[in-house]
Design a protein around this motif. Structure first.
Motif, PDB file in Angstrom:
ATOM      1  N   GLU A 286       0.830  -1.207   0.000  1.00  0.00           N
ATOM      2  CA  GLU A 286       0.000   0.000   0.000  1.00  0.00           C
ATOM      3  C   GLU A 286       0.862   1.254   0.000  1.00  0.00           C
ATOM      4  OE1 GLU A 286      -3.914  -1.770   2.377  1.00  0.00           O
ATOM      5  OE2 GLU A 286      -2.195  -1.001   3.493  1.00  0.00           O
ATOM      6  N   LYS A 287       1.961   1.217   0.721  1.00  0.00           N
ATOM      7  CA  LYS A 287       2.879   2.351   0.729  1.00  0.00           C
ATOM      8  C   LYS A 287       3.452   2.590  -0.657  1.00  0.00           C
ATOM      9  CE  LYS A 287       7.139   4.060   2.899  1.00  0.00           C
ATOM     10  NZ  LYS A 287       8.196   3.782   3.913  1.00  0.00           N
ATOM     11  N   ALA A 288       3.821   1.513  -1.339  1.00  0.00           N
ATOM     12  CA  ALA A 288       4.382   1.641  -2.689  1.00  0.00           C
ATOM     13  C   ALA A 288       3.348   2.232  -3.652  1.00  0.00           C
ATOM     14  CB  ALA A 288       4.857   0.286  -3.187  1.00  0.00           C
ATOM     15  N   LEU A 289       2.085   1.835  -3.506  1.00  0.00           N
ATOM     16  CA  LEU A 289       1.026   2.392  -4.346  1.00  0.00           C
ATOM     17  C   LEU A 289       0.877   3.892  -4.115  1.00  0.00           C
ATOM     18  CD1 LEU A 289      -1.762  -0.346  -4.090  1.00  0.00           C
ATOM     19  CD2 LEU A 289      -0.292   0.142  -6.056  1.00  0.00           C
ATOM     20  N   PHE A 290       0.939   4.298  -2.835  1.00  0.00           N
ATOM     21  CA  PHE A 290       0.803   5.722  -2.529  1.00  0.00           C
ATOM     22  C   PHE A 290       1.982   6.511  -3.080  1.00  0.00           C
ATOM     23  CE2 PHE A 290       1.638   9.318   0.387  1.00  0.00           C
ATOM     24  CZ  PHE A 290       0.496  10.056   0.115  1.00  0.00           C
ATOM     25  N   GLU A 291       3.174   6.002  -2.927  1.00  0.00           N
ATOM     26  CA  GLU A 291       4.352   6.707  -3.437  1.00  0.00           C
ATOM     27  C   GLU A 291       4.294   6.833  -4.958  1.00  0.00           C
ATOM     28  OE1 GLU A 291       6.510   8.333  -1.764  1.00  0.00           O
ATOM     29  OE2 GLU A 291       5.743   7.688   0.181  1.00  0.00           O
ATOM     30  N   LYS A 292       3.743   5.834  -5.618  1.00  0.00           N
ATOM     31  CA  LYS A 292       3.592   5.908  -7.066  1.00  0.00           C
ATOM     32  C   LYS A 292       2.585   6.994  -7.440  1.00  0.00           C
ATOM     33  CE  LYS A 292       2.419   3.091 -11.119  1.00  0.00           C
ATOM     34  NZ  LYS A 292       1.958   1.762 -11.594  1.00  0.00           N
ATOM     35  N   GLN A 293       1.484   7.053  -6.698  1.00  0.00           N
ATOM     36  CA  GLN A 293       0.485   8.083  -6.982  1.00  0.00           C
ATOM     37  C   GLN A 293       1.047   9.474  -6.705  1.00  0.00           C
ATOM     38  OE1 GLN A 293      -2.380   9.250  -4.189  1.00  0.00           O
ATOM     39  NE2 GLN A 293      -4.118   9.129  -5.567  1.00  0.00           N
ATOM     40  N   ARG A 294       1.999   9.578  -5.808  1.00  0.00           N
ATOM     41  CA  ARG A 294       2.554  10.871  -5.414  1.00  0.00           C
ATOM     42  C   ARG A 294       3.720  11.289  -6.306  1.00  0.00           C
ATOM     43  NH1 ARG A 294       4.188  12.749   0.740  1.00  0.00           N
ATOM     44  NH2 ARG A 294       6.215  11.935   0.143  1.00  0.00           N
ATOM     45  N   ALA A 295       3.783  10.751  -7.505  1.00  0.00           N
ATOM     46  CA  ALA A 295       4.891  11.054  -8.409  1.00  0.00           C
ATOM     47  C   ALA A 295       5.008  12.540  -8.714  1.00  0.00           C
ATOM     48  CB  ALA A 295       4.733  10.261  -9.703  1.00  0.00           C
ATOM     49  N   TYR A 296       3.855  13.222  -8.792  1.00  0.00           N
ATOM     50  CA  TYR A 296       3.868  14.663  -9.041  1.00  0.00           C
ATOM     51  C   TYR A 296       3.316  15.382  -7.819  1.00  0.00           C
ATOM     52  CZ  TYR A 296       5.198  13.526 -13.757  1.00  0.00           C
ATOM     53  OH  TYR A 296       5.896  13.034 -14.845  1.00  0.00           O
ATOM     54  N   ALA A 297       4.124  15.366  -6.784  1.00  0.00           N
ATOM     55  CA  ALA A 297       3.782  16.018  -5.528  1.00  0.00           C
ATOM     56  C   ALA A 297       5.003  16.767  -5.035  1.00  0.00           C
ATOM     57  CB  ALA A 297       3.337  14.985  -4.484  1.00  0.00           C
ATOM     58  N   ALA A 298       4.752  17.773  -4.220  1.00  0.00           N
ATOM     59  CA  ALA A 298       5.830  18.549  -3.616  1.00  0.00           C
ATOM     60  C   ALA A 298       5.494  18.743  -2.145  1.00  0.00           C
ATOM     61  CB  ALA A 298       5.977  19.894  -4.321  1.00  0.00           C
ATOM     62  N   VAL A 299       6.265  18.120  -1.289  1.00  0.00           N
ATOM     63  CA  VAL A 299       6.006  18.140   0.148  1.00  0.00           C
ATOM     64  C   VAL A 299       7.291  18.515   0.871  1.00  0.00           C
ATOM     65  CG1 VAL A 299       5.296  16.774   2.158  1.00  0.00           C
ATOM     66  CG2 VAL A 299       4.221  16.362  -0.079  1.00  0.00           C
ATOM     67  N   GLY A 300       7.216  19.553   1.698  1.00  0.00           N
ATOM     68  CA  GLY A 300       8.410  19.925   2.442  1.00  0.00           C
ATOM     69  C   GLY A 300       8.439  21.387   2.820  1.00  0.00           C
ATOM     70  N   SER A 301       9.616  21.855   3.165  1.00  0.00           N
ATOM     71  CA  SER A 301       9.845  23.263   3.471  1.00  0.00           C
ATOM     72  C   SER A 301       9.757  24.075   2.181  1.00  0.00           C
ATOM     73  CB  SER A 301      11.231  23.433   4.084  1.00  0.00           C
ATOM     74  OG  SER A 301      12.227  23.136   3.095  1.00  0.00           O
ATOM     75  N   PRO A 302       9.696  25.408   2.268  1.00  0.00           N
ATOM     76  CA  PRO A 302       9.648  26.205   1.038  1.00  0.00           C
ATOM     77  C   PRO A 302      10.784  25.893   0.064  1.00  0.00           C
ATOM     78  CG  PRO A 302       9.040  27.574   2.903  1.00  0.00           C
ATOM     79  CD  PRO A 302       9.458  26.242   3.471  1.00  0.00           C
ATOM     80  N   ASP A 303      12.001  25.725   0.559  1.00  0.00           N
ATOM     81  CA  ASP A 303      13.117  25.424  -0.344  1.00  0.00           C
ATOM     82  C   ASP A 303      12.930  24.073  -1.024  1.00  0.00           C
ATOM     83  OD1 ASP A 303      14.371  27.803   0.225  1.00  0.00           O
ATOM     84  OD2 ASP A 303      15.734  26.948   1.727  1.00  0.00           O
TER      85      ASP A 303
END
Length: 350
Positions: A286-303
């Motif tokens: 399930e984690k691998a499926l989520f990471e695949k779906q998150r291919a175009y995501a940006a999560v983190g600090s502003p930099d």
């Protein structure tokens, strides 16, 4: 009259900061809250988004989802447009197979009449629901989406009639209004149709990233200039969570991870608070499926987010990005969009 769309081409952009950024709000209903509170949060976010310099604020049609409050999408668009002044408000999208095109023409004709020059009509061909709910909406077997081009032609015909015959069906309000129409999709179908019709195209890479690059290539290569649009214009969906630190952003993003998990387990529910450890909740698969779906995501600090979004833009050369942020705490969601606007992409305060 034509629904001429006044937008620029990404080929003229030389950096991420030059393209428009918009918001896709799924109007999340959080655990122990209500749809009423969700809709109040939607308006609050839209008012801040207008102040912070976002281009458009879109709402999506979903049905039978305990965690989404925007099922009556046209009504929510009116609520948001009535509570703001300048930001464009629209659908991301209206699922056209669920509705008679005449009804959508009248609804959006009314919205455009009330809020002239501010309404977008984004259209999708998926049901936005399960089969039983689709049946209840359509009162029959309905459409599998293959007749979407015919429905689109009918809808556009209400805005720009071919005949002035007094006997034909008319959309009042709607007839003669310039309402920008976008096609939304997660495959080649809408990319090809958008290109053939000379319409702007929005790809749902925030939840279906696999076909993004192929769809963009198809759309751009097959684009035919029209009265609406002289060059291809592609917007992509991106999941974004910004916080002061990478660790805090990743923690906030666990709410979306839990929502994804509930969907693939066929137990959709309300948006849950963040957790410290997802590994105790999901399996490795399930984690691998989520990471695949998150291919175009940006999560983190502003930099971190700035670098990730720049990488996505360099890869896709998107003309516009529309951001989805499933964050449990409303104040944290506001903070994420504010950081994105002012510390990541440098939007101008209104």
């Amino acid at each position: 009259m034509t629904e001429r769309i006044d937008i620029h081409s990404a080929s003229q952009s030389t950096s991420l900061s030059e393209i428009p950024f918009s918001i896709l709000d799924l109007a999340p209903i959080t655990v122990d809250s209500t749809a009423a509170q969700s809709l109040k949060n939607t308006l609050d976010l839209a008012q801040h988004a207008e102040e912070w310099g976002y281009t458009r604020y879109w709402l999506a049609e979903h049905h039978g989802m305990p965690g989404i409050a925007s099922s009556a999408t046209s009504l929510v668009i009116g609520y948001v447009a009535g509570g703001t002044k300048t930001i464009r408000v629209g659908s991301g999208g209206i699922m056209l197979p669920n509705h008679a095109p005449l009804v959508i023409a009248e609804q959006f004709g009314t919205l455009e009449s009330l809020y002239p020059g501010r309404i977008d009509l984004g259209l999708g061909r998926a049901p936005g629901s399960d089969q039983l709910t689709s049946f209840a909406l359509r009162r029959g077997a309905g459409s599998d989406g293959q007749d979407f081009p015919q429905r689109l032609r009918e809808l556009r015909g209400y805005f720009k009639p071919d005949s002035q015959s007094s006997l034909r069906v008319r959309a009042i309000p709607g007839e003669g209004l310039d309402i920008p129409i976008w096609l939304l999709g997660s495959s080649g179908f809408s990319a090809r149709l958008s290109a053939e019709q000379g319409l702007p195209f929005a790809f749902a890479s925030h939840f279906a990233p696999d076909y993004l690059l192929a769809a963009l290539e198809l759309y751009r290569n097959q684009f035919t200039p029209s009265e609406t649009l002289s060059a291809p214009y592609a917007m992509i969906g991106v999941n974004v969570v910004v916080a002061d630190t990478d660790a805090e952003a990743e923690r906030l993003a666990t709410s979306q991870a839990q929502q994804f998990l509930s969907l693939i387990r066929n137990r959709p529910g309300q948006l849950r608070p963040p957790v410290d450890d997802m590994d105790s909740i999901w399996t490795a698969h399930e984690k691998a499926l989520f990471e695949k779906q998150r291919a175009y995501a940006a999560v983190g600090s502003p930099d971190t987010v700035r670098q990730r979004l720049n990488d996505i833009w360099q890869e896709t050369r998107a003309d516009e990005m529309i951001v989805a942020s499933q964050i449990y705490d409303h104040s944290a969601r506001l903070r994420s969009y504010e950081l994105l606007a002012h510390e990541v992409i440098g939007l101008k305060q209104q």
